[in-house]
Scaffold this motif. Structure first.
Motif, PDB file in Angstrom:
ATOM      1  N   MET A  23      15.441  22.861   9.839  1.00 33.30           N
ATOM      2  CA  MET A  23      14.741  21.569   9.900  1.00 33.30           C
ATOM      3  C   MET A  23      15.311  20.614   8.869  1.00 33.30           C
ATOM      4  O   MET A  23      15.364  19.403   9.102  1.00 33.30           O
ATOM      5  CB  MET A  23      13.240  21.750   9.721  1.00 33.30           C
ATOM      6  N   GLU A  24      15.755  21.143   7.733  1.00 35.05           N
ATOM      7  CA  GLU A  24      16.442  20.291   6.758  1.00 35.05           C
ATOM      8  C   GLU A  24      17.704  19.719   7.401  1.00 35.05           C
ATOM      9  O   GLU A  24      18.002  18.537   7.262  1.00 35.05           O
ATOM     10  CB  GLU A  24      16.769  21.083   5.501  1.00 35.05           C
ATOM     11  N   SER A  25      18.404  20.550   8.142  1.00 32.59           N
ATOM     12  CA  SER A  25      19.594  20.098   8.866  1.00 32.59           C
ATOM     13  C   SER A  25      19.213  19.056   9.927  1.00 32.59           C
ATOM     14  O   SER A  25      19.889  18.036  10.081  1.00 32.59           O
ATOM     15  CB  SER A  25      20.282  21.295   9.522  1.00 32.59           C
ATOM     16  N   PHE A  26      18.134  19.295  10.640  1.00 32.71           N
ATOM     17  CA  PHE A  26      17.650  18.339  11.645  1.00 32.71           C
ATOM     18  C   PHE A  26      17.367  16.980  10.999  1.00 32.71           C
ATOM     19  O   PHE A  26      17.841  15.950  11.467  1.00 32.71           O
ATOM     20  CB  PHE A  26      16.381  18.873  12.323  1.00 32.71           C
ATOM     21  N   PHE A  27      16.588  16.988   9.912  1.00 26.82           N
ATOM     22  CA  PHE A  27      16.244  15.733   9.239  1.00 26.82           C
ATOM     23  C   PHE A  27      17.487  15.033   8.699  1.00 26.82           C
ATOM     24  O   PHE A  27      17.587  13.804   8.755  1.00 26.82           O
ATOM     25  CB  PHE A  27      15.229  15.972   8.121  1.00 26.82           C
ATOM     26  N   LYS A  61       0.838  -1.203   0.000  1.00 25.44           N
ATOM     27  CA  LYS A  61       0.000   0.000   0.000  1.00 25.44           C
ATOM     28  C   LYS A  61       0.873   1.252   0.000  1.00 25.44           C
ATOM     29  O   LYS A  61       2.072   1.195   0.250  1.00 25.44           O
ATOM     30  CB  LYS A  61      -0.922  -0.014   1.211  1.00 25.44           C
ATOM     31  N   SER A  62       0.266   2.384  -0.252  1.00 23.68           N
ATOM     32  CA  SER A  62       0.985   3.656  -0.248  1.00 23.68           C
ATOM     33  C   SER A  62       1.442   4.004   1.165  1.00 23.68           C
ATOM     34  O   SER A  62       0.753   3.696   2.139  1.00 23.68           O
ATOM     35  CB  SER A  62       0.090   4.774  -0.772  1.00 23.68           C
ATOM     36  N   VAL A  63       2.583   4.657   1.249  1.00 26.89           N
ATOM     37  CA  VAL A  63       3.114   5.117   2.530  1.00 26.89           C
ATOM     38  C   VAL A  63       2.864   6.620   2.612  1.00 26.89           C
ATOM     39  O   VAL A  63       3.489   7.398   1.903  1.00 26.89           O
ATOM     40  CB  VAL A  63       4.615   4.790   2.665  1.00 26.89           C
ATOM     41  N   LEU A  64       1.936   6.990   3.463  1.00 26.19           N
ATOM     42  CA  LEU A  64       1.511   8.378   3.537  1.00 26.19           C
ATOM     43  C   LEU A  64       2.365   9.235   4.460  1.00 26.19           C
ATOM     44  O   LEU A  64       2.453  10.446   4.277  1.00 26.19           O
ATOM     45  CB  LEU A  64       0.051   8.447   3.998  1.00 26.19           C
ATOM     46  N   TYR A  65       2.997   8.593   5.469  1.00 30.15           N
ATOM     47  CA  TYR A  65       3.664   9.368   6.505  1.00 30.15           C
ATOM     48  C   TYR A  65       5.005   8.767   6.925  1.00 30.15           C
ATOM     49  O   TYR A  65       5.229   7.565   6.816  1.00 30.15           O
ATOM     50  CB  TYR A  65       2.792   9.436   7.774  1.00 30.15           C
ATOM     51  N   CYS A  66       5.798   9.648   7.499  1.00 29.68           N
ATOM     52  CA  CYS A  66       6.926   9.266   8.334  1.00 29.68           C
ATOM     53  C   CYS A  66       6.437   9.527   9.754  1.00 29.68           C
ATOM     54  O   CYS A  66       5.714  10.501   9.997  1.00 29.68           O
ATOM     55  CB  CYS A  66       8.145  10.130   8.002  1.00 29.68           C
ATOM     56  N   SER A  78       3.551  14.077   6.314  1.00 30.68           N
ATOM     57  CA  SER A  78       3.484  13.633   4.922  1.00 30.68           C
ATOM     58  C   SER A  78       4.753  14.086   4.199  1.00 30.68           C
ATOM     59  O   SER A  78       5.457  14.997   4.665  1.00 30.68           O
ATOM     60  CB  SER A  78       2.257  14.221   4.226  1.00 30.68           C
ATOM     61  N   LEU A  79       5.034  13.491   3.065  1.00 31.16           N
ATOM     62  CA  LEU A  79       6.204  13.896   2.285  1.00 31.16           C
ATOM     63  C   LEU A  79       6.061  15.352   1.840  1.00 31.16           C
ATOM     64  O   LEU A  79       7.031  16.112   1.879  1.00 31.16           O
ATOM     65  CB  LEU A  79       6.411  12.972   1.084  1.00 31.16           C
ATOM     66  N   LYS A  80       4.861  15.735   1.440  1.00 33.42           N
ATOM     67  CA  LYS A  80       4.623  17.120   1.024  1.00 33.42           C
ATOM     68  C   LYS A  80       4.947  18.089   2.160  1.00 33.42           C
ATOM     69  O   LYS A  80       5.631  19.102   1.966  1.00 33.42           O
ATOM     70  CB  LYS A  80       3.161  17.269   0.583  1.00 33.42           C
ATOM     71  N   ASP A  81       4.479  17.782   3.377  1.00 33.29           N
ATOM     72  CA  ASP A  81       4.765  18.641   4.528  1.00 33.29           C
ATOM     73  C   ASP A  81       6.232  18.579   4.927  1.00 33.29           C
ATOM     74  O   ASP A  81       6.814  19.581   5.346  1.00 33.29           O
ATOM     75  CB  ASP A  81       3.865  18.287   5.712  1.00 33.29           C
ATOM     76  N   TYR A  82       6.835  17.411   4.810  1.00 33.63           N
ATOM     77  CA  TYR A  82       8.275  17.259   5.079  1.00 33.63           C
ATOM     78  C   TYR A  82       9.066  18.203   4.171  1.00 33.63           C
ATOM     79  O   TYR A  82       9.967  18.915   4.629  1.00 33.63           O
ATOM     80  CB  TYR A  82       8.665  15.797   4.841  1.00 33.63           C
ATOM     81  N   GLN A  83       8.713  18.215   2.888  1.00 39.87           N
ATOM     82  CA  GLN A  83       9.412  19.072   1.931  1.00 39.87           C
ATOM     83  C   GLN A  83       9.134  20.551   2.188  1.00 39.87           C
ATOM     84  O   GLN A  83      10.049  21.381   2.138  1.00 39.87           O
ATOM     85  CB  GLN A  83       9.036  18.675   0.497  1.00 39.87           C
ATOM     86  N   LYS A  84       7.882  20.897   2.486  1.00 38.13           N
ATOM     87  CA  LYS A  84       7.540  22.286   2.807  1.00 38.13           C
ATOM     88  C   LYS A  84       8.298  22.763   4.046  1.00 38.13           C
ATOM     89  O   LYS A  84       8.803  23.884   4.079  1.00 38.13           O
ATOM     90  CB  LYS A  84       6.034  22.418   3.075  1.00 38.13           C
ATOM     91  N   LEU A  85       8.351  21.915   5.042  1.00 36.64           N
ATOM     92  CA  LEU A  85       9.035  22.248   6.290  1.00 36.64           C
ATOM     93  C   LEU A  85      10.534  22.416   6.054  1.00 36.64           C
ATOM     94  O   LEU A  85      11.140  23.378   6.523  1.00 36.64           O
ATOM     95  CB  LEU A  85       8.761  21.162   7.333  1.00 36.64           C
ATOM     96  N   SER A  86      11.126  21.528   5.299  1.00 43.87           N
ATOM     97  CA  SER A  86      12.560  21.616   4.995  1.00 43.87           C
ATOM     98  C   SER A  86      12.873  22.852   4.167  1.00 43.87           C
ATOM     99  O   SER A  86      13.881  23.527   4.397  1.00 43.87           O
ATOM    100  CB  SER A  86      13.029  20.357   4.260  1.00 43.87           C
TER     101      SER A  86
END
Length: 187
Positions: free
Chosen positions: A121-125, A43-48, A107-115
């Motif tokens: 936060m990009e450094s944190f991740f 199935k699709s993976v929606l979140y980390c 979500s990946l979209k929010d992960y990218q927006k946040l980074s």
């Protein structure tokens, strides 16, 4: 609840109140019961997921139907089927609750927006990712260079609480031994 996320992030990068408000807006909180699936193979993976409370197992089922424990995730740990999450492909593994669990989801979209919106936060991740890569390589090296008893002792030193929280069958799978062998180690 959100304070746990803030404390976790601030162990790696300092953040202001305004920055944390921005960060928190990219996460949702979900609760799961013991045996619930957060991710199912195919199935699709929606979140980390960032574990607030509880315990998860990431598993891979081989073609013969044997279940392999890839990792456990407890409080303050991040988990997902990262290949499927970052490439937006179907999951090759399943993520299931061993205990009732509460998580922050991104979500990946929010992960990218946040980074993109907050470079720290990009450094944190990146730092969390690097730590995960190091842990994975150490686990592989352990399987290549250590016998089962040595892997058991190493896990006991690194994560003693797992031995109170995880059924022996699952610990045996994680260590690559039978339950009987694990019982001999622990007696």
């Amino acid at each position: 609840m959100k304070e746990k996320l803030r404390e976790h992030i601030e162990k790696v990068v300092p953040i202001t109140n305004d920055e944390f408000t921005f960060i928190a807006s990219h996460f949702s909180i979900k609760k799961y019961k013991k045996n619930d699936f957060l991710i199912q193979k195919g199935k699709s993976v929606l979140y980390c997921y960032f574990v607030i409370s509880g315990l998860l197992k990431l598993v891979y089922d081989d073609k013969g139907g044997k279940q392999h424990i890839v990792s456990f995730a407890m409080e303050d740990w991040w988990e997902s089927d990262f290949l499927a999450y970052f490439t937006q492909t179907k999951a090759k593994m399943s993520l299931q609750c061993i205990e009732d669990t509460e998580v922050f989801c991104i979500s990946l979209k929010d992960y990218q927006k946040l980074s993109d919106g907050l470079p720290k936060m990009e450094s944190f991740f990146l730092k969390k990712s690097n730590a995960g890569h190091i842990a994975a390589q150490n686990r592989i090296l352990s399987f290549l260079t250590s016998n089962a008893k040595e892997r058991y002792v190493q896990l006991l030193k690194q994560n003693p609480s797992l031995f109170q929280r995880v059924p022996k069958t699952l610990l045996a799978s994680y260590l690559g031994v039978t339950r009987e062998t694990l019982s001999r180690f622990s007696s």
